[in-house]
Design a protein around this motif. Structure first.
Motif, PDB file in Angstrom:
ATOM      1  N   ASN A  33      42.334  23.855 -37.152  1.00 25.54           N
ATOM      2  CA  ASN A  33      43.764  23.954 -37.449  1.00 25.54           C
ATOM      3  C   ASN A  33      44.610  23.606 -36.235  1.00 25.54           C
ATOM      4  O   ASN A  33      45.655  22.969 -36.363  1.00 25.54           O
ATOM      5  N   GLN A  34      44.178  24.022 -35.064  1.00 26.42           N
ATOM      6  CA  GLN A  34      44.882  23.664 -33.840  1.00 26.42           C
ATOM      7  C   GLN A  34      43.865  23.543 -32.716  1.00 26.42           C
ATOM      8  O   GLN A  34      42.918  24.315 -32.634  1.00 26.42           O
ATOM      9  N   ARG A  35      44.056  22.547 -31.871  1.00 32.29           N
ATOM     10  CA  ARG A  35      43.146  22.312 -30.756  1.00 32.29           C
ATOM     11  C   ARG A  35      43.940  22.321 -29.455  1.00 32.29           C
ATOM     12  O   ARG A  35      44.981  21.667 -29.340  1.00 32.29           O
ATOM     13  N   THR A  36      43.452  23.076 -28.477  1.00 30.27           N
ATOM     14  CA  THR A  36      44.023  22.988 -27.130  1.00 30.27           C
ATOM     15  C   THR A  36      43.108  22.119 -26.277  1.00 30.27           C
ATOM     16  O   THR A  36      41.900  22.029 -26.519  1.00 30.27           O
ATOM     17  N   PHE A  37      43.687  21.488 -25.283  1.00 32.93           N
ATOM     18  CA  PHE A  37      42.899  20.575 -24.456  1.00 32.93           C
ATOM     19  C   PHE A  37      43.542  20.443 -23.086  1.00 32.93           C
ATOM     20  O   PHE A  37      44.724  20.764 -22.878  1.00 32.93           O
ATOM     21  N   ALA A  38      42.740  19.959 -22.146  1.00 31.59           N
ATOM     22  CA  ALA A  38      43.215  19.566 -20.825  1.00 31.59           C
ATOM     23  C   ALA A  38      42.819  18.119 -20.604  1.00 31.59           C
ATOM     24  O   ALA A  38      41.743  17.685 -21.029  1.00 31.59           O
ATOM     25  N   VAL A  39      43.674  17.363 -19.924  1.00 25.09           N
ATOM     26  CA  VAL A  39      43.396  15.967 -19.606  1.00 25.09           C
ATOM     27  C   VAL A  39      43.577  15.765 -18.111  1.00 25.09           C
ATOM     28  O   VAL A  39      44.572  16.210 -17.524  1.00 25.09           O
ATOM     29  N   ILE A  40      42.606  15.108 -17.479  1.00 30.60           N
ATOM     30  CA  ILE A  40      42.683  14.757 -16.066  1.00 30.60           C
ATOM     31  C   ILE A  40      42.223  13.315 -15.917  1.00 30.60           C
ATOM     32  O   ILE A  40      41.617  12.751 -16.836  1.00 30.60           O
ATOM     33  N   GLN A  41      42.520  12.701 -14.767  1.00 27.54           N
ATOM     34  CA  GLN A  41      42.063  11.330 -14.578  1.00 27.54           C
ATOM     35  C   GLN A  41      41.592  11.086 -13.149  1.00 27.54           C
ATOM     36  O   GLN A  41      41.991  11.780 -12.207  1.00 27.54           O
ATOM     37  N   PHE A  42      40.719  10.064 -13.033  1.00 24.85           N
ATOM     38  CA  PHE A  42      40.099   9.703 -11.772  1.00 24.85           C
ATOM     39  C   PHE A  42      40.267   8.206 -11.535  1.00 24.85           C
ATOM     40  O   PHE A  42      40.157   7.408 -12.470  1.00 24.85           O
ATOM     41  N   LEU A  43      40.496   7.849 -10.289  1.00 30.26           N
ATOM     42  CA  LEU A  43      40.452   6.457  -9.867  1.00 30.26           C
ATOM     43  C   LEU A  43      39.410   6.356  -8.764  1.00 30.26           C
ATOM     44  O   LEU A  43      39.528   7.033  -7.727  1.00 30.26           O
ATOM     45  N   ASP A  44      38.382   5.543  -9.022  1.00 22.44           N
ATOM     46  CA  ASP A  44      37.264   5.436  -8.086  1.00 22.44           C
ATOM     47  C   ASP A  44      36.676   6.799  -7.774  1.00 22.44           C
ATOM     48  O   ASP A  44      36.345   7.127  -6.635  1.00 22.44           O
ATOM     49  N   ASN A  94      43.011  -2.829  -1.768  1.00 25.15           N
ATOM     50  CA  ASN A  94      41.896  -3.742  -1.547  1.00 25.15           C
ATOM     51  C   ASN A  94      41.472  -4.430  -2.839  1.00 25.15           C
ATOM     52  O   ASN A  94      41.483  -3.850  -3.926  1.00 25.15           O
ATOM     53  N   THR A  95      41.119  -5.723  -2.714  1.00 27.91           N
ATOM     54  CA  THR A  95      40.698  -6.498  -3.875  1.00 27.91           C
ATOM     55  C   THR A  95      39.329  -6.022  -4.357  1.00 27.91           C
ATOM     56  O   THR A  95      38.612  -5.296  -3.669  1.00 27.91           O
ATOM     57  N   GLY A  96      38.967  -6.449  -5.560  1.00 31.28           N
ATOM     58  CA  GLY A  96      37.702  -6.039  -6.163  1.00 31.28           C
ATOM     59  C   GLY A  96      37.947  -5.182  -7.388  1.00 31.28           C
ATOM     60  O   GLY A  96      39.077  -5.061  -7.877  1.00 31.28           O
ATOM     61  N   ILE A  97      36.899  -4.582  -7.904  1.00 31.83           N
ATOM     62  CA  ILE A  97      36.959  -3.826  -9.157  1.00 31.83           C
ATOM     63  C   ILE A  97      37.010  -2.332  -8.865  1.00 31.83           C
ATOM     64  O   ILE A  97      36.207  -1.807  -8.087  1.00 31.83           O
ATOM     65  N   HIS A  98      37.959  -1.666  -9.499  1.00 29.12           N
ATOM     66  CA  HIS A  98      38.141  -0.226  -9.362  1.00 29.12           C
ATOM     67  C   HIS A  98      37.976   0.432 -10.729  1.00 29.12           C
ATOM     68  O   HIS A  98      38.286  -0.169 -11.759  1.00 29.12           O
ATOM     69  N   GLU A  99      37.510   1.680 -10.718  1.00 32.92           N
ATOM     70  CA  GLU A  99      37.165   2.386 -11.956  1.00 32.92           C
ATOM     71  C   GLU A  99      38.202   3.455 -12.283  1.00 32.92           C
ATOM     72  O   GLU A  99      38.448   4.354 -11.478  1.00 32.92           O
ATOM     73  N   ILE A 147      36.469   5.477 -21.816  1.00 39.59           N
ATOM     74  CA  ILE A 147      35.934   4.221 -21.303  1.00 39.59           C
ATOM     75  C   ILE A 147      36.238   4.140 -19.812  1.00 39.59           C
ATOM     76  O   ILE A 147      37.301   4.550 -19.351  1.00 39.59           O
ATOM     77  N   ARG A 148      35.298   3.626 -19.052  1.00 37.83           N
ATOM     78  CA  ARG A 148      35.582   3.305 -17.660  1.00 37.83           C
ATOM     79  C   ARG A 148      36.358   1.982 -17.638  1.00 37.83           C
ATOM     80  O   ARG A 148      35.785   0.906 -17.825  1.00 37.83           O
ATOM     81  N   VAL A 149      37.640   2.094 -17.429  1.00 40.44           N
ATOM     82  CA  VAL A 149      38.479   0.896 -17.424  1.00 40.44           C
ATOM     83  C   VAL A 149      38.276   0.171 -16.095  1.00 40.44           C
ATOM     84  O   VAL A 149      38.519   0.735 -15.029  1.00 40.44           O
ATOM     85  N   GLY A 150      37.840  -1.071 -16.171  1.00 41.70           N
ATOM     86  CA  GLY A 150      37.604  -1.863 -14.976  1.00 41.70           C
ATOM     87  C   GLY A 150      38.895  -2.549 -14.528  1.00 41.70           C
ATOM     88  O   GLY A 150      39.384  -3.470 -15.201  1.00 41.70           O
ATOM     89  N   LEU A 151      39.475  -2.076 -13.429  1.00 41.62           N
ATOM     90  CA  LEU A 151      40.693  -2.666 -12.896  1.00 41.62           C
ATOM     91  C   LEU A 151      40.327  -3.678 -11.821  1.00 41.62           C
ATOM     92  O   LEU A 151      39.838  -3.306 -10.740  1.00 41.62           O
ATOM     93  N   ASN A 152      40.530  -4.944 -12.129  1.00 45.37           N
ATOM     94  CA  ASN A 152      40.132  -6.030 -11.248  1.00 45.37           C
ATOM     95  C   ASN A 152      41.336  -6.460 -10.402  1.00 45.37           C
ATOM     96  O   ASN A 152      42.265  -7.106 -10.899  1.00 45.37           O
ATOM     97  N   VAL A 153      41.325  -6.060  -9.125  1.00 46.58           N
ATOM     98  CA  VAL A 153      42.436  -6.358  -8.232  1.00 46.58           C
ATOM     99  C   VAL A 153      42.277  -7.788  -7.709  1.00 46.58           C
ATOM    100  O   VAL A 153      41.303  -8.104  -7.038  1.00 46.58           O
ATOM    101  N   ILE A 154      43.244  -8.620  -8.038  1.00 44.32           N
ATOM    102  CA  ILE A 154      43.176 -10.031  -7.653  1.00 44.32           C
ATOM    103  C   ILE A 154      44.359 -10.355  -6.739  1.00 44.32           C
ATOM    104  O   ILE A 154      45.347  -9.633  -6.671  1.00 44.32           O
TER     105      ILE A 154
END
Length: 268
Positions: A175-186, A222-227, A259-266
């Motif tokens: 009926n109701q859901r509580t949740f927490a959301v966090i995020q990570f870069l690399d 810095n260039t390259g791929i970050h997660e 999903i691990r979003v691949g951020l490609n720094v160009i």
């Protein structure tokens, strides 16, 4: 060990982590710890750091001592986690899609130091209500609010302010859901909105509802791929045991990565 641990003031929380590489190839694991949904340093085999990389041979079992100190008096949620193959940076679309709700193991415990009541965060409804027909249970990170389209990769430029959305759904289960959301870069925790101090979003959704939470980050220099990874935790600050050794069956207590979003720094 029991999932509820009682500690005295100034006492460290100690134990062992077992990681099993039940695969016929070498694998690496990045161990981390969250106290009250914030990343904290952890000792692994006597060395203190935010994360610890462990390499295992095919079909190898590893046992590692851990310790977390400087726990304040009161009630805490603890999550011990490990990211599998953290430095696999392929931009292959199938690989990226397969990382959804995958490549991460975790366990959750309640730590009570001396005494203290369970924290009661302010649970909010997502800022954007989604009136779309697709079913969503958990989270989906996308470039547009309320979108059902997965976001596997993105070409970005240095120091860009990248905006996106964390879509959350509560299907027909509760009926109701509580949740927490966090995020990570690399594999380092970052605020949900850059240039703010909000590292955790506590929210709730009624049965059958979906919502969308704006998020952003600053692209590294810095260039390259970050997660980029978003983690969704259901039932934050609920007791994981109703008594010693008896799990609380009234909560799911799920901990699921996006999903691990691949951020490609160009170069621009």
């Amino acid at each position: 060990m029991n999932l509820t641990q009682l500690l005295k003031e100034n006492e460290s929380f100690e134990g062992y982590i077992r990681i099993t590489n039940a695969i016929k190839r070498e694998n690496s694991y990045l161990i981390f710890a969250l106290i009250d949904y914030r990343m904290v340093p952890i000792f692994i085999n006597g060395t203190k750091n935010q994360t610890h990389l462990i390499n295992l041979d095919p079909m190898e079992d590893g046992f590692y001592s851990f310790k977390i100190d400087n726990l304040s008096t009161g009630y805490h949620d603890l999550i011990l986690g490990a990211f599998l193959n953290p430095y696999e940076h392929s931009l292959d679309k199938k690989y990226r899609l397969d990382t959804d709700f995958s490549l991460m193991g975790s366990t959750r415990l309640n730590i009570v130091v001396e005494n203290g009541s369970i924290p009661e965060p302010e649970f909010r409804k997502p800022e954007i209500f989604c009136d779309s027909s697709y079913v969503l249970e958990g989270l989906l990170v996308s470039k547009e609010p309320c979108s059902s389209k997965a976001w596997p990769t993105e070409n970005v430029t240095r120091k860009e302010a990248l905006e996106y959305f964390i879509n959350i759904g509560n299907s027909e289960k509760r009926n109701q859901r509580t949740f927490a959301v966090i995020q990570f870069l690399d594999y380092t925790q970052i605020p949900l909105i850059h240039n703010t101090s909000e590292y955790v979003y506590f929210g709730y959704l009624d049965k059958g509802k979906k919502g969308s939470i704006p998020a952003s980050t600053i692209i590294p220099d810095n260039t390259g791929i970050h997660e980029l990874i978003v983690i969704w935790i259901s039932d934050p600050y609920e007791r994981v045991e109703i008594s010693p050794g008896i799990r609380n069956k009234n909560i799911e207590g799920r901990i699921e990565p996006s999903i691990r979003v691949g951020l490609n720094v160009i170069e621009k």
